[in-house]
Design a protein around this motif. Sequence first.
Motif, mmCIF file in Angstrom:
data_model
loop_
_atom_site.group_PDB
_atom_site.id
_atom_site.type_symbol
_atom_site.label_atom_id
_atom_site.label_comp_id
_atom_site.label_asym_id
_atom_site.label_seq_id
_atom_site.Cartn_x
_atom_site.Cartn_y
_atom_site.Cartn_z
ATOM 1 N N SER B 61 0.821 -1.180 -0.070
ATOM 2 C CA SER B 61 -0.075 0.037 0.174
ATOM 3 C C SER B 61 0.757 1.092 -0.110
ATOM 4 C CB SER B 61 -0.833 0.035 1.256
ATOM 5 O OG SER B 61 -1.488 1.006 1.304
ATOM 6 N N GLY B 62 0.610 2.116 -1.002
ATOM 7 C CA GLY B 62 1.235 3.413 -0.984
ATOM 8 C C GLY B 62 2.665 3.327 -1.600
ATOM 9 N N VAL B 63 2.907 2.249 -2.244
ATOM 10 C CA VAL B 63 4.401 2.301 -2.828
ATOM 11 C C VAL B 63 4.134 2.599 -4.377
ATOM 12 C CG1 VAL B 63 6.127 0.794 -3.746
ATOM 13 C CG2 VAL B 63 5.278 0.478 -1.297
ATOM 14 N N PRO B 64 4.810 3.652 -4.758
ATOM 15 C CA PRO B 64 4.826 4.130 -6.337
ATOM 16 C C PRO B 64 4.672 2.951 -7.300
ATOM 17 C CG PRO B 64 5.994 5.465 -5.144
ATOM 18 C CD PRO B 64 6.002 4.038 -4.160
ATOM 19 N N ASP B 65 4.104 3.236 -8.463
ATOM 20 C CA ASP B 65 4.007 2.131 -9.431
ATOM 21 C C ASP B 65 5.210 2.228 -10.156
ATOM 22 O OD1 ASP B 65 1.666 3.622 -11.788
ATOM 23 O OD2 ASP B 65 3.561 4.187 -11.132
ATOM 24 N N ARG B 66 6.459 3.150 -10.122
ATOM 25 C CA ARG B 66 7.470 2.695 -10.707
ATOM 26 C C ARG B 66 8.207 1.604 -10.013
ATOM 27 N NH1 ARG B 66 8.111 7.386 -7.603
ATOM 28 N NH2 ARG B 66 9.868 7.439 -5.918
ATOM 29 N N PHE B 67 7.926 1.159 -8.911
ATOM 30 C CA PHE B 67 8.687 0.005 -8.350
ATOM 31 C C PHE B 67 8.020 -1.287 -8.776
ATOM 32 C CE2 PHE B 67 11.550 1.720 -5.475
ATOM 33 C CZ PHE B 67 11.205 3.155 -5.068
ATOM 34 N N SER B 68 8.598 -2.260 -9.143
ATOM 35 C CA SER B 68 8.131 -3.534 -9.507
ATOM 36 C C SER B 68 8.976 -4.788 -9.180
ATOM 37 C CB SER B 68 7.701 -3.396 -10.991
ATOM 38 O OG SER B 68 8.851 -3.270 -12.007
ATOM 39 N N GLY B 69 8.261 -5.924 -9.180
ATOM 40 C CA GLY B 69 9.210 -7.162 -8.642
ATOM 41 C C GLY B 69 8.887 -8.131 -9.699
ATOM 42 N N SER B 70 9.938 -8.887 -9.835
ATOM 43 C CA SER B 70 9.537 -10.217 -10.702
ATOM 44 C C SER B 70 10.447 -11.297 -10.208
ATOM 45 C CB SER B 70 10.003 -9.790 -12.103
ATOM 46 O OG SER B 70 11.302 -9.259 -12.446
ATOM 47 N N GLY B 71 10.216 -12.471 -11.084
ATOM 48 C CA GLY B 71 11.243 -13.486 -10.756
ATOM 49 C C GLY B 71 10.329 -14.860 -10.413
ATOM 50 N N ALA B 72 11.369 -15.653 -9.884
ATOM 51 C CA ALA B 72 10.742 -17.161 -9.731
ATOM 52 C C ALA B 72 11.813 -18.094 -9.182
ATOM 53 C CB ALA B 72 10.100 -17.683 -10.771
ATOM 54 N N ILE B 80 13.249 -0.481 -10.785
ATOM 55 C CA ILE B 80 12.667 1.032 -10.595
ATOM 56 C C ILE B 80 12.802 1.811 -11.937
ATOM 57 C CG2 ILE B 80 12.999 3.318 -9.380
ATOM 58 C CD1 ILE B 80 14.674 1.803 -7.133
ATOM 59 N N SER B 81 11.317 1.977 -12.484
ATOM 60 C CA SER B 81 11.351 2.477 -13.912
ATOM 61 C C SER B 81 12.184 3.783 -14.255
ATOM 62 C CB SER B 81 9.827 2.532 -14.289
ATOM 63 O OG SER B 81 9.261 3.146 -13.481
ATOM 64 N N ARG B 82 11.984 4.618 -13.176
ATOM 65 C CA ARG B 82 12.471 6.100 -13.260
ATOM 66 C C ARG B 82 12.693 6.513 -11.964
ATOM 67 N NH1 ARG B 82 7.959 5.651 -15.935
ATOM 68 N NH2 ARG B 82 6.789 6.783 -14.171
ATOM 69 N N VAL B 83 14.327 6.393 -11.695
ATOM 70 C CA VAL B 83 14.566 6.817 -10.456
ATOM 71 C C VAL B 83 14.362 8.249 -10.098
ATOM 72 C CG1 VAL B 83 16.772 6.855 -9.003
ATOM 73 C CG2 VAL B 83 16.467 5.120 -10.429
ATOM 74 N N GLU B 84 13.828 8.451 -8.934
ATOM 75 C CA GLU B 84 13.589 9.813 -8.372
ATOM 76 C C GLU B 84 14.591 10.104 -6.989
ATOM 77 O OE1 GLU B 84 9.673 10.679 -7.473
ATOM 78 O OE2 GLU B 84 9.026 10.153 -9.671
ATOM 79 N N ALA B 85 14.859 11.211 -6.615
ATOM 80 C CA ALA B 85 15.970 11.481 -5.536
ATOM 81 C C ALA B 85 15.275 10.975 -4.352
ATOM 82 C CB ALA B 85 15.735 13.035 -5.497
ATOM 83 N N GLU B 86 14.008 10.844 -4.029
ATOM 84 C CA GLU B 86 13.836 10.110 -2.789
ATOM 85 C C GLU B 86 13.829 8.672 -2.843
ATOM 86 O OE1 GLU B 86 9.480 10.822 -2.726
ATOM 87 O OE2 GLU B 86 8.896 8.993 -3.730
ATOM 88 N N ASP B 87 14.307 8.017 -3.990
ATOM 89 C CA ASP B 87 14.596 6.467 -3.992
ATOM 90 C C ASP B 87 16.151 6.203 -3.200
ATOM 91 O OD1 ASP B 87 13.110 6.335 -7.267
ATOM 92 O OD2 ASP B 87 12.052 6.428 -5.104
ATOM 93 N N VAL B 88 17.018 7.244 -3.107
ATOM 94 C CA VAL B 88 18.313 7.051 -2.568
ATOM 95 C C VAL B 88 18.030 6.147 -1.141
ATOM 96 C CG1 VAL B 88 20.212 7.939 -1.452
ATOM 97 C CG2 VAL B 88 19.238 8.874 -3.469
ATOM 98 N N GLY B 89 18.849 5.270 -1.027
ATOM 99 C CA GLY B 89 18.918 4.527 0.117
ATOM 100 C C GLY B 89 19.024 3.053 -0.069
ATOM 101 N N ASP B 90 19.190 2.341 1.065
ATOM 102 C CA ASP B 90 19.645 0.910 0.818
ATOM 103 C C ASP B 90 18.326 -0.095 0.504
ATOM 104 O OD1 ASP B 90 21.830 1.131 3.580
ATOM 105 O OD2 ASP B 90 22.070 1.566 1.178
#
Lengths: 121, 113
Positions: B61-72, B80-90
């Motif tokens: 909930s509340g996570v922007p749609d530029r974040f996505s996960g995949s795999g199996a 992250i489709s388009r990195v924004e300044a607020e995405d800085v971190g670990d």
Amino acid sequence: QVQLQQSGPGLVKPSQTLSLTCAISGDSVSSNSVAWNWIRQSPSRGLEWLGRIYYRSKWYNEYAASVESRITINPDTSKNQFSLQLNSVTPDDTAVYYCARDPGWLDFDYWGRGTLVTVSS
Amino acid sequence: DIVMTQTPLSSPVTLGQPASISCRSSQSLVHSNGNTFLSWLQVRPGQPPRLLIYRISNRFSGVPDRFSGSGAGTDFTLMISRVEAEDVGDYYCMQSTHFPQVTFGQGTRLEIK
């Protein structure tokens, strides 16, 4: 909105007991659908899940093997909170300790702000 | 023990550009109930961890749609489709399929070029 408010000392002497409390608002420690966890993070160990408590008609605990002999997590229903006790601490237990909620699907959706606990004489 | 290995450990990215983080587990993360309990967490400076993605690809909930996960299975990716300044971190992957063994990756630091 669930909020978790942590409290407890930031300095513990070696061989003593680390004690932290996590006060819950917006949910209940006695909820039948969630679990309440303690997790820590240190440069040497990274993120490490320590254990959890949950209520399903009675109270249950589960602990990580790495700390199982030293850890106790208890509920306090009168204050809607839960606590962590870690006995016989060493400098290796120095870490930021977090409380967190598992919404029922083995994840952690709400976290406390963290408490840096340093083990030092 | 289940070991979670993330690559890269550090990712310098230009604002507006995509970023990708990989996570590989030492064993399959498919649970006996058919679910795969692989999540992604974000830790911004001075903040507690934040759940971004659960069960491989579900945005919390509340996570922007530029974040996505995949795999199996054993190989997973956070995009992250388009990195924004607020995405800085670990960023950390986490498995809970093999509960009570809950294990985290060693973390990937996302920074702006």
